[in-house]
Design an enzyme around this catalytic site. Structure first.
Site, PDB file in Angstrom:
ATOM      1  N   HIS A   1       0.845  -1.191   0.000  1.00 22.98           N
ATOM      2  CA  HIS A   1       0.000   0.000   0.000  1.00 22.98           C
ATOM      3  C   HIS A   1       0.882   1.243   0.000  1.00 22.98           C
ATOM      4  O   HIS A   1       2.085   1.175   0.248  1.00 22.98           O
ATOM      5  CB  HIS A   1      -0.889   0.026   1.250  1.00 22.98           C
ATOM      6  CG  HIS A   1      -0.130   0.156   2.535  1.00 22.98           C
ATOM      7  ND1 HIS A   1       0.598  -0.889   3.074  1.00 22.98           N
ATOM      8  CD2 HIS A   1       0.062   1.208   3.381  1.00 22.98           C
ATOM      9  CE1 HIS A   1       1.183  -0.497   4.193  1.00 22.98           C
ATOM     10  NE2 HIS A   1       0.882   0.778   4.398  1.00 22.98           N
TER      11      HIS A   1
ATOM     12  N   ASP B   1       0.676   5.218   1.823  1.00 20.97           N
ATOM     13  CA  ASP B   1      -0.055   5.946   2.857  1.00 20.97           C
ATOM     14  C   ASP B   1      -0.700   7.176   2.224  1.00 20.97           C
ATOM     15  O   ASP B   1      -0.069   7.868   1.420  1.00 20.97           O
ATOM     16  CB  ASP B   1       0.878   6.366   3.989  1.00 20.97           C
ATOM     17  CG  ASP B   1       1.421   5.167   4.763  1.00 20.97           C
ATOM     18  OD1 ASP B   1       0.765   4.110   4.745  1.00 20.97           O
ATOM     19  OD2 ASP B   1       2.490   5.291   5.387  1.00 20.97           O
TER      20      ASP B   1
ATOM     21  N   HIS C   1       4.782   0.160   0.082  1.00 23.20           N
ATOM     22  CA  HIS C   1       5.515  -0.634   1.056  1.00 23.20           C
ATOM     23  C   HIS C   1       4.620  -1.716   1.647  1.00 23.20           C
ATOM     24  O   HIS C   1       3.396  -1.684   1.494  1.00 23.20           O
ATOM     25  CB  HIS C   1       6.110   0.254   2.151  1.00 23.20           C
ATOM     26  CG  HIS C   1       5.130   1.191   2.818  1.00 23.20           C
ATOM     27  ND1 HIS C   1       4.592   2.292   2.193  1.00 23.20           N
ATOM     28  CD2 HIS C   1       4.602   1.185   4.062  1.00 23.20           C
ATOM     29  CE1 HIS C   1       3.781   2.930   3.011  1.00 23.20           C
ATOM     30  NE2 HIS C   1       3.757   2.263   4.158  1.00 23.20           N
TER      31      HIS C   1
ATOM     32  N   ARG D   1       7.791  -8.324  15.798  1.00 22.57           N
ATOM     33  CA  ARG D   1       8.083  -6.982  15.288  1.00 22.57           C
ATOM     34  C   ARG D   1       7.065  -6.001  15.854  1.00 22.57           C
ATOM     35  O   ARG D   1       5.851  -6.282  15.880  1.00 22.57           O
ATOM     36  CB  ARG D   1       8.034  -6.962  13.763  1.00 22.57           C
ATOM     37  CG  ARG D   1       8.181  -5.570  13.140  1.00 22.57           C
ATOM     38  CD  ARG D   1       8.126  -5.630  11.612  1.00 22.57           C
ATOM     39  NE  ARG D   1       7.988  -4.304  11.044  1.00 22.57           N
ATOM     40  CZ  ARG D   1       9.007  -3.473  10.787  1.00 22.57           C
ATOM     41  NH1 ARG D   1      10.235  -3.866  11.047  1.00 22.57           N
ATOM     42  NH2 ARG D   1       8.798  -2.278  10.267  1.00 22.57           N
TER      43      ARG D   1
END
Length: 318
Positions: free
Chosen positions: A192, A194, A249, A259
């Site tokens: 996607h 942002d 990304h 993570r």
């Protein structure tokens, strides 16, 4: 669980040959104490839409304390975490259009006062106090970076970009993503861009973030918990008339290590009109139709994660 059925194609930390023959490593490291920082920022935004900042001025004590509190919350039993749903907790479901990922998260607006007053039994007061300290620091960082961009692009006034984040009506958001440890490749967060102006990302020492290069190749971003990663978002691409690229990304879980990433999404007021800057145009045609951030946000949240939302507002060639 979202398991990848096919191997993920990517390359490891490449060095790209620039037009002058020099190698540019990804991500580009920008030292904010360097007088050349503004030039490095603009070059990275044009080539990759992505860069890393060091000597950023954000106190690491705040970062590590917030990370510890966030991890403490995500280690709670699922039924306890589910009680935080009214305050921004989500698990595996991303957005409104059926996207899913190997992720759980907290997502809320940057004005946390009303949320914190109603959530003290689930998320303690010291958590919200640390969130506010963190947000103040990364917002200042984002504004500093936007001022350096404007200065290098010769935009006037110097705060033409940063004012959109410092405005009291700024529609900015904060997201804490937790990717549980896994022993196989899984899609943590799908590809996607942002939609806002700029995003400031900080993660722990677990890998997983990948960005797409201009040729569509995916490349891993080495983890660096002491630095921040900056992405160009859709509105900034439009405001620079395509000079900067909104970077695609994703997150692919790749190790047994969990993570945790914290993302500040710097957005303008809902009524703010978004269009290419006239001082950049210099006689060239605008590539995009004017829109308000409210209109773009609606388009973003009513499409699938990977959809190219900018296409709704692109002008047809003359």
């Amino acid at each position: 669980m979202v398991v990848l059925s096919q191997p993920v194609e990517h390359v490891n930390f490449p060095a790209i040959k620039s037009c002058n023959g020099n190698s540019t490593h990804i991500p580009v490291n920008v030292d904010l104490s360097n007088p050349d920082a503004k030039t490095q920022i603009v070059n990275a935004c044009q080539e990759f839409g992505f860069f890393k900042v060091i000597n950023h001025g954000v106190p690491m004590e705040i970062v590590t304390k917030l990370e510890a509190q966030a991890l403490s919350f995500f280690k709670q039993p699922q039924n306890h975490k589910n009680k935080a749903a009214p305050f921004g907790y989500g698990n595996k479901n991303i957005g409104r259009k059926g996207d899913t990922g190997w992720v759980e998260y907290l997502l809320f607006g940057t004005d946390t006062q009303l949320i914190s007053q109603n959530s003290l039994t689930i998320l303690p007061n010291d958590f919200w106090a640390m969130v506010n300290k963190y947000l103040s620091a990364v917002k200042n960082l984002a504004c500093e970076i936007l001022k350096l961009m404007a200065e290098e692009l010769n935009l006037q006034p110097k705060n033409v970009l940063s004012r959109l984040l410092s405005d009291k009506k700024s529609d900015s958001f904060f997201r804490i993503n937790h990717y549980p440890a896994s022993d196989r490749n899984e899609l943590g967060f799908g590809e996607h861009t942002d939609p806002q102006i700029i995003s400031v990302i900080r993660s722990n020492n677990a890998s997983g973030l990948e960005i797409a290069l201009k040729d569509g190749t995916w490349t891993q971003v080495p983890a660096d918990p002491s630095s921040f990663f900056i992405t160009v978002d859709d509105c900034l691409q439009v405001m620079t008339n395509g000079r900067f690229r909104s970077v695609k990304h994703r997150v692919i879980t790749e190790s047994l290590k969990e993570r945790l990433s914290m993302i500040y999404f710097g957005g303008p007021p809902l009524s703010e009109k978004i269009a290419p800057s006239t001082s950049l145009m210099q006689g060239e045609e605008s590539l995009y139709k004017e829109f308000t951030w409210g209109e773009y946000k609606k388009a973003a949240f009513n499409t699938k994660l990977a959809f190219n939302r900018i296409s709704f507002f692109e002008k047809s060639p003359s």
